[in-house]
Design an enzyme around this catalytic site. Structure first.
Site, PDB file in Angstrom:
ATOM      1  N   THR A   1      31.964-184.025  67.962  1.00 30.01           N
ATOM      2  CA  THR A   1      30.858-183.679  69.066  1.00 30.01           C
ATOM      3  C   THR A   1      29.968-182.593  68.849  1.00 30.01           C
ATOM      4  OG1 THR A   1      32.427-182.750  70.324  1.00 30.01           O
ATOM      5  CG2 THR A   1      32.026-185.114  70.528  1.00 30.01           C
ATOM      6  N   ASP A   2      30.634-181.448  68.080  1.00 29.03           N
ATOM      7  CA  ASP A   2      29.839-180.216  68.054  1.00 29.03           C
ATOM      8  C   ASP A   2      28.490-180.052  67.680  1.00 29.03           C
ATOM      9  OD1 ASP A   2      32.391-179.075  69.199  1.00 29.03           O
ATOM     10  OD2 ASP A   2      33.217-178.179  67.233  1.00 29.03           O
TER      11      ASP A   2
ATOM     12  N   THR B   1      12.326-173.400  75.944  1.00 27.03           N
ATOM     13  CA  THR B   1      13.147-172.905  76.910  1.00 27.03           C
ATOM     14  C   THR B   1      14.661-172.812  76.898  1.00 27.03           C
ATOM     15  OG1 THR B   1      13.566-172.807  79.323  1.00 27.03           O
ATOM     16  CG2 THR B   1      13.104-174.786  78.442  1.00 27.03           C
ATOM     17  N   GLN B   2      15.351-171.767  77.344  1.00 29.54           N
ATOM     18  CA  GLN B   2      16.786-171.723  77.231  1.00 29.54           C
ATOM     19  C   GLN B   2      17.221-172.705  78.313  1.00 29.54           C
ATOM     20  OE1 GLN B   2      17.882-167.722  78.087  1.00 29.54           O
ATOM     21  NE2 GLN B   2      16.702-166.721  76.193  1.00 29.54           N
TER      22      GLN B   2
ATOM     23  N   THR C   1      36.792-185.342  65.854  1.00 31.66           N
ATOM     24  CA  THR C   1      38.123-185.529  66.557  1.00 31.66           C
ATOM     25  C   THR C   1      38.449-187.249  66.778  1.00 31.66           C
ATOM     26  OG1 THR C   1      37.660-183.832  67.973  1.00 31.66           O
ATOM     27  CG2 THR C   1      39.086-185.008  68.910  1.00 31.66           C
TER      28      THR C   1
ATOM     29  N   SER D   1      32.681-181.398  62.331  1.00 27.14           N
ATOM     30  CA  SER D   1      30.915-181.443  62.321  1.00 27.14           C
ATOM     31  C   SER D   1      30.495-180.022  62.645  1.00 27.14           C
ATOM     32  CB  SER D   1      30.493-182.260  63.645  1.00 27.14           C
ATOM     33  OG  SER D   1      30.591-181.404  64.700  1.00 27.14           O
TER      34      SER D   1
HETATM   35  N1  ASP Z   1      35.305-179.820  66.045  1.00 26.11           N
HETATM   36  C1  ASP Z   1      35.104-181.276  66.332  1.00 26.11           C
HETATM   37  C2  ASP Z   1      33.865-181.730  65.600  1.00 26.11           C
HETATM   38  O1  ASP Z   1      32.704-181.409  66.092  1.00 26.11           O
HETATM   39  C3  ASP Z   1      34.972-181.405  67.760  1.00 26.11           C
HETATM   40  C4  ASP Z   1      34.713-182.931  68.041  1.00 26.11           C
HETATM   41  O2  ASP Z   1      34.770-183.949  67.318  1.00 26.11           O
HETATM   42  O3  ASP Z   1      34.645-183.203  69.243  1.00 26.11           O
HETATM   43  O4  ASP Z   1      33.802-182.164  64.585  1.00 26.11           O
END
Ligand code: ASP
Length: 348
Positions: free
Chosen positions: A94-95, A283-284, A18, A63
Site C-alpha cells: 500500500t505504501d 496543492t498540499q 503485506t 513497495s
Molecule cells: N510496507 C508495505 C508495502 O507497501 C505496506 C503494505 O503493503 O501495506 O509493501
C-alpha cells in the site's frame, strides 16, 4: 452481471506487500507465501469460475522499494500478456500503490481492459485480514463486462475497502486504518456493498475497443518535489529548484496554490524558469484545486513561470511528468500536455 457465462480469464500479478504474507507457525513472523497457492488461501475465488492465472515479481518487494524500473516491468508484463486475459489484478504494497497506479495509467494509453491494483493492511493469512475482501472485489470488478461484452472498467484503478477509485486520483491517507486510500477530487468509480454499484458515467472508455493500448515505457525521472513550509531556507529552495539534474520540479504549495512572496523566493523561481525547467504547482491539501488567480501570492508564482497542476495529486503529477518527459526532450511540449486531462487525472 453473470460473469460465469463468459468464463473471464484474469492475470494476478503479485509484486509484494503485506497482502501476500502469512504467519509462519514456527516463529510467528510474517513471511511471503508462494502465490501459486492463492486459490488455496482464498478458496472463495474458485466460486467465480473464472480462469485466474498468477505470476510473481522475482524478488517480491516491499513497495517502499518500488522503482520506475518496476513500473516498466509491470507495464511490459501487462502489455505482453494483454491478449490472453480479460483483466489484470496487481497485488501491491500500500505504501506506494498510488504512485504505481498513477504511473501505470500514463504508461498504458487507450486501455480496453481493467488493471486493478489492490493490497491490504493486514496479511492474507491473518484471520481479520482485509486482503481477502479487497482481492475478491478486485477480481469481480476486473472480470465485469457491460451489455456489449466490453470491460466495465477499462482503467487503472485501486480497489480498497469496498471502493474502486481511479488510480491516478488516489493518495494513501492512513497508515493503519482499513480505509487507507482516498480519492478526494474524483468520486469512486464503483462501490461494493451487497451489489457492486458502478458509476458508469464517470468511467473512461477507449476511443477504439479493437485497438491495443499504446505502451509508454520511456521514463525521464529528473523530477524533484519541493514541499513549501514556513521557515524554508533559500539554500534548500535553490538546491531543489536549480539543481543541474532536475528537469521539472513539483511545488507542493499551500491551499489554492500559494507560496511565499519574499523576493529571494520569487527570484529563485524566476531563475529556475529561465533555466527552462518545468515548474508545476500542486496543492498540499488533500482536496481542491490550484488556482493561481485568487491570491496575489499565487499570481506572483504564475507570473514567475509556474504552471498550474490543477487538482492533480503529487503522485499523479510525478508519474505524468516521468512519462511525458520520457516521450520528448521538449519542455514546452511537456508543459502543454501537462495542462491536458490525459487519463482522468485532473478535472478539466
Ligand atoms: N510496507 C508495505 C508495502 O507497501 C505496506 C503494505 O503493503 O501495506 O509493501
Amino acid at each position: 452481471m453473470d460473469n460465469t457465462k463468459t468464463k473471464a480469464s484474469l492475470l494476478l500479478i503479485y509484486t509484494g506487500g503485506t497482502i501476500g504474507m502469512k504467519q509462519d507457525p514456527t516463529d510467528l513472523t510474517l513471511k511471503p507465501f508462494n502465490f501459486g497457492q492463492i486459490l488455496e488461501e482464498v478458496p472463495e475465488l474458485a466460486k467465480f469460475a473464472y480462469r485466474i492465472d498468477s505470476c510473481s515479481f522475482d524478488p517480491i518487494i516491499d513497495s517502499s522499494d518500488i522503482e520506475p524500473s518496476s513500473w516498466q516491468a509491470l507495464a511490459r508484463l501487462i502489455y505482453g500478456r494483454y491478449d490472453d486475459y480479460d483483466g489484470f489484478i496487481v497485488l501491491h504494497g500500500t505504501d506506494t500503490m498510488s504512485y504505481s497506479a498513477s504511473a501505470l495509467s500514463f504508461m498504458l494509453e487507450g486501455l480496453t481492459k481493467p488493471v486493478i491494483f489492490t493490497g491490504s493492511q493486514l496479511p492474507i493469512g491473518v484471520p481479520r485480514t482485509d486482503g481477502k475482501e479487497n482481492l475478491i472485489s478486485a477480481v469481480e470488478i476486473a472480470a465485469e463486462k457491460d451489455g456489449e461484452g466490453h470491460a466495465r472498467v477499462p482503467e487503472v484503478c485501486i480497489c480498497f475497502d469496498n471502493m474502486l477509485m481511479r488510480g491516478n486520483r488516489t493518495t494513501k491517507v492512513h497508515a493503519d486504518n482499513f480505509r487507507a486510500f482516498r480519492s478526494e477530487n474524483c468520486p469512486p468509480l464503483a462501490e461494493a456493498g451487497i451489489h457492486i454499484r458502478y458509476n458508469d458515467a464517470l468511467i473512461r472508455k477507449p476511443a477504439d475497443w479493437n485497438r491495443r493500448p499504446a505502451l509508454h515505457t520511456e521514463l525521464d525521472t529528473r523530477v524533484s518535489i519541493l514541499k513549501i513550509h514556513p521557515g524554508i531556507t533559500p539554500q534548500v529552495v535553490q538546491d531543489i529548484l536549480c539543481g543541474s539534474d532536475t528537469r521539472a520540479v513539483i511545488l507542493e504549495t499551500y491551499g489554492s496554490g500559494n507560496a511565499p512572496s519574499k523576493p529571494w523566493f520569487l527570484d529563485l523561481i524566476r531563475r529556475a524558469a529561465d533555466m527552462g525547467k518545468i515548474l508545476l504547482n500542486v496543492t498540499q491539501c488533500l482536496a481542491g484545486s490550484v488556482d493561481m488567480d485568487i491570491y496575489a501570492n499565487g499570481k506572483a508564482l504564475k507570473e514567475a513561470g509556474v504552471e498550474s497542476g490543477f487538482d492533480s495529486t503529487t503522485e499523479s503529477a510525478l508519474g505524468k511528468l516521468f512519462c511525458l518527459m520520457g516521450e520528448t526532450p521538449d519542455n514546452a511540449e511537456v508543459k502543454k500536455l501537462m495542462r491536458l486531462n490525459l487519463r482522468g487525472e485532473i478535472s478539466k
